[in-house]
Design a protein around this motif. Structure first.
Motif, PDB file in Angstrom:
ATOM      1  N   PHE A  25       0.848  -1.181   0.000  1.00  0.00           N
ATOM      2  CA  PHE A  25       0.000   0.000   0.000  1.00  0.00           C
ATOM      3  C   PHE A  25       0.888   1.237   0.000  1.00  0.00           C
ATOM      4  O   PHE A  25       2.054   1.188   0.409  1.00  0.00           O
ATOM      5  CB  PHE A  25      -0.892   0.040   1.246  1.00  0.00           C
ATOM      6  N   ALA A  26       0.341   2.351  -0.404  1.00  0.00           N
ATOM      7  CA  ALA A  26       1.107   3.591  -0.401  1.00  0.00           C
ATOM      8  C   ALA A  26       1.242   4.151   1.004  1.00  0.00           C
ATOM      9  O   ALA A  26       2.180   4.896   1.293  1.00  0.00           O
ATOM     10  CB  ALA A  26       0.443   4.621  -1.319  1.00  0.00           C
ATOM     11  N   GLY A  27       0.285   3.779   1.903  1.00  0.00           N
ATOM     12  CA  GLY A  27       0.322   4.304   3.259  1.00  0.00           C
ATOM     13  C   GLY A  27      -0.140   5.742   3.316  1.00  0.00           C
ATOM     14  O   GLY A  27      -0.463   6.343   2.285  1.00  0.00           O
ATOM     15  N   GLY A  71      -6.228  -6.473   6.653  1.00  0.00           N
ATOM     16  CA  GLY A  71      -6.215  -5.317   5.766  1.00  0.00           C
ATOM     17  C   GLY A  71      -5.165  -4.290   6.115  1.00  0.00           C
ATOM     18  O   GLY A  71      -5.150  -3.196   5.551  1.00  0.00           O
ATOM     19  N   VAL A  72      -4.274  -4.636   7.034  1.00  0.00           N
ATOM     20  CA  VAL A  72      -3.217  -3.702   7.418  1.00  0.00           C
ATOM     21  C   VAL A  72      -2.204  -3.583   6.284  1.00  0.00           C
ATOM     22  O   VAL A  72      -1.810  -2.485   5.893  1.00  0.00           O
ATOM     23  CB  VAL A  72      -2.522  -4.175   8.715  1.00  0.00           C
ATOM     24  N   THR A  73      -1.753  -4.716   5.757  1.00  0.00           N
ATOM     25  CA  THR A  73      -0.863  -4.712   4.608  1.00  0.00           C
ATOM     26  C   THR A  73      -1.595  -5.307   3.407  1.00  0.00           C
ATOM     27  O   THR A  73      -2.548  -6.076   3.567  1.00  0.00           O
ATOM     28  CB  THR A  73       0.406  -5.539   4.884  1.00  0.00           C
ATOM     29  N   THR A 103      -0.268  -7.333   1.056  1.00  0.00           N
ATOM     30  CA  THR A 103       0.136  -8.721   0.854  1.00  0.00           C
ATOM     31  C   THR A 103       1.024  -9.159   2.011  1.00  0.00           C
ATOM     32  O   THR A 103       1.524  -8.333   2.789  1.00  0.00           O
ATOM     33  CB  THR A 103       0.925  -8.895  -0.451  1.00  0.00           C
ATOM     34  N   ARG A 104       1.245 -10.443   2.100  1.00  0.00           N
ATOM     35  CA  ARG A 104       2.171 -10.975   3.085  1.00  0.00           C
ATOM     36  C   ARG A 104       3.595 -10.521   2.780  1.00  0.00           C
ATOM     37  O   ARG A 104       4.395 -10.248   3.671  1.00  0.00           O
ATOM     38  CB  ARG A 104       2.095 -12.502   3.112  1.00  0.00           C
ATOM     39  N   THR A 105       3.901 -10.432   1.499  1.00  0.00           N
ATOM     40  CA  THR A 105       5.247 -10.047   1.078  1.00  0.00           C
ATOM     41  C   THR A 105       5.633  -8.669   1.588  1.00  0.00           C
ATOM     42  O   THR A 105       6.789  -8.425   1.945  1.00  0.00           O
ATOM     43  CB  THR A 105       5.358 -10.084  -0.455  1.00  0.00           C
ATOM     44  N   ALA A 106       4.667  -7.760   1.651  1.00  0.00           N
ATOM     45  CA  ALA A 106       4.952  -6.394   2.098  1.00  0.00           C
ATOM     46  C   ALA A 106       5.554  -6.404   3.497  1.00  0.00           C
ATOM     47  O   ALA A 106       6.502  -5.666   3.797  1.00  0.00           O
ATOM     48  CB  ALA A 106       3.674  -5.565   2.079  1.00  0.00           C
ATOM     49  N   MET A 123      -1.552   0.166   5.570  1.00  0.00           N
ATOM     50  CA  MET A 123      -0.210   0.640   5.925  1.00  0.00           C
ATOM     51  C   MET A 123       0.840   0.054   4.981  1.00  0.00           C
ATOM     52  O   MET A 123       0.655  -1.023   4.416  1.00  0.00           O
ATOM     53  CB  MET A 123       0.140   0.222   7.362  1.00  0.00           C
ATOM     54  N   LYS A 124       1.943   0.765   4.843  1.00  0.00           N
ATOM     55  CA  LYS A 124       3.092   0.209   4.143  1.00  0.00           C
ATOM     56  C   LYS A 124       3.687  -0.891   5.010  1.00  0.00           C
ATOM     57  O   LYS A 124       3.634  -0.830   6.240  1.00  0.00           O
ATOM     58  CB  LYS A 124       4.137   1.296   3.883  1.00  0.00           C
TER      59      LYS A 124
END
Length: 391
Positions: free
Chosen positions: A79-81, A108-110, A112-115, A141-142
């Protein structure tokens, strides 16, 4: 007759109706005579066309698909945050980085898991120190921002409370209430429901001794019952770890609680446990009387002074081990792991006496004879004389 391309690859009967007469069957068989060379060429051509089409599709759609499944493209993975809309995220005891990554994505915080995993991989030392608890985070969030929030224990919502060794149950309830805001009355009520808090039958409904001393984190949704249940479970685990058979749990806890109430240094715990067992043998000089000040203090529910008074030692309480032979009816407090281990595996020795000659430092001396013990008692009395009001 021209032949449909899909029929060439997959069989010409698929798009047509099934033959209904014998004549139709024969005609169909004649048409299906193998022409291997032509059919092989068609298959190779088809494979080439499909491969080319797949490559073209991946060139166009690949980045988007990769992002959906946690690929490496930054625009789709993260996400851009900075995010908006608060959400509580729970990191459970024993959660791995993979588990935390899934929790953040699902909340929904990130995106993807990768982030999150990429951020954690960049700082594995901090990632390993993430503590269990409830965290207030934002949606969208980023990954690096979410990681930075989790590595700071100050961001946990749960209240941390430390229950020290040797507290009585009422003192434990007061400490829990002060930290969590849950009224003492709720702990008192919860303690009466042995089944709900997992209290073993050996305790006979009395939670004293079963509230394991440790540091806990309880959020505002953790009930008094759930808190006590966690503490009882840790006591059971400590008994099991010490190799105590279930039939001996209550007896071991009772001895451990006396050990906890009598000593201040780990080095003396095993010796005190041995003194208790030696005095329980019933022979001279104790004749089965433990004569422990800690049990008398428990009967009087008074703390703060070393030694006991004549009136306290004359009490008819079953916890007055100066007057009643054998162990008291149950634990006199909540022992910690070290005292449980000492009670389960006492030191070897023939001591039947001990006295803390300097309560300010915890210095304790052990004796096997009355004469030796009398000399040690004189040291204690001298300390009391030098420290008026503390004995």
């Amino acid at each position: 007759m021209s032949q449909d391309f899909t029929e060439t690859i997959f069989g010409d009967e698929t798009p047509r109706r099934a033959p209904r007469t014998r004549r139709e069957v024969q005609q169909r068989r004649r048409r299906r005579k193998p022409r291997r060379g032509r059919r092989l060429l068609a298959v190779l051509l088809a494979v080439g066309l499909i491969g080319g089409a797949a490559y073209g599709a991946w060139t166009v759609l690949g980045p988007s698909v990769s992002g959906l499944f946690g690929g490496s493209d930054g625009g789709e993975v993260d996400f851009a945050g900075p995010g908006e809309g608060e959400v509580e995220v729970v990191v459970k005891q024993g959660d791995t980085g993979e588990a935390i990554a899934s929790t953040l994505r699902d909340a929904g915080v990130t995106r993807t898991r990768t982030a999150y995993l990429d951020a954690a991989a960049a700082d594995p030392t901090s990632a390993a120190k993430i503590q269990p608890g409830t965290y207030l985070m934002l949606k969208g969030m980023k990954g690096v921002d979410a990681f930075a929030l989790l590595v700071d224990p100050a961001n946990r919502l749960a209240q941390r409370v430390t229950i020290r060794e040797g507290l009585w149950k009422n003192e434990t309830f007061a400490a829990l209430s002060k930290a969590t805001g849950v009224p003492v009355a709720e702990y008192t009520k919860a303690a009466k429901d042995a089944k709900a808090i997992g209290l073993p039958s050996a305790a006979d409904g009395n939670v004293e001794g079963w509230l394991f001393p440790a540091s806990y984190e309880f959020d505002d949704k953790t009930t008094a019952t759930d808190q006590l249940k966690q503490m009882v479970a840790l006591t059971v685990k400590a008994l099991e770890d010490a190799g105590v058979a279930e039939k001996d749990w209550e007896r071991t806890l009772t001895i451990a609680s006396i050990v906890e109430g009598e000593v201040s240094g780990d080095a003396d715990r095993g010796k005190v446990a041995r003194v208790v067992l030696n005095r329980l043998d019933g022979g001279p000089p104790s004749y089965g009387l433990l004569q422990m000040d800690s049990t008398v203090h428990y009967a009087a529910q008074q703390r703060g002074k070393a030694g006991t008074t004549d009136s306290q030692r004359a009490s008819d309480s079953p916890y007055n081990t100066y007057k009643v032979q054998g162990l008291p009816p149950g634990p006199i407090g909540n022992p910690g792991k070290a005292s449980i281990e000492a009670a389960a595996n006492p030191a070897d020795g023939d001591w039947v006496f001990f006295v803390t000659v300097d309560p300010s430092t915890g210095e304790t001396k052990f004796a096997s004879t009355s004469a030796e013990h009398d000399r040690n008692v004189q040291e204690f009395q001298q300390w009391c004389s030098d420290n008026p009001g503390k004995c």
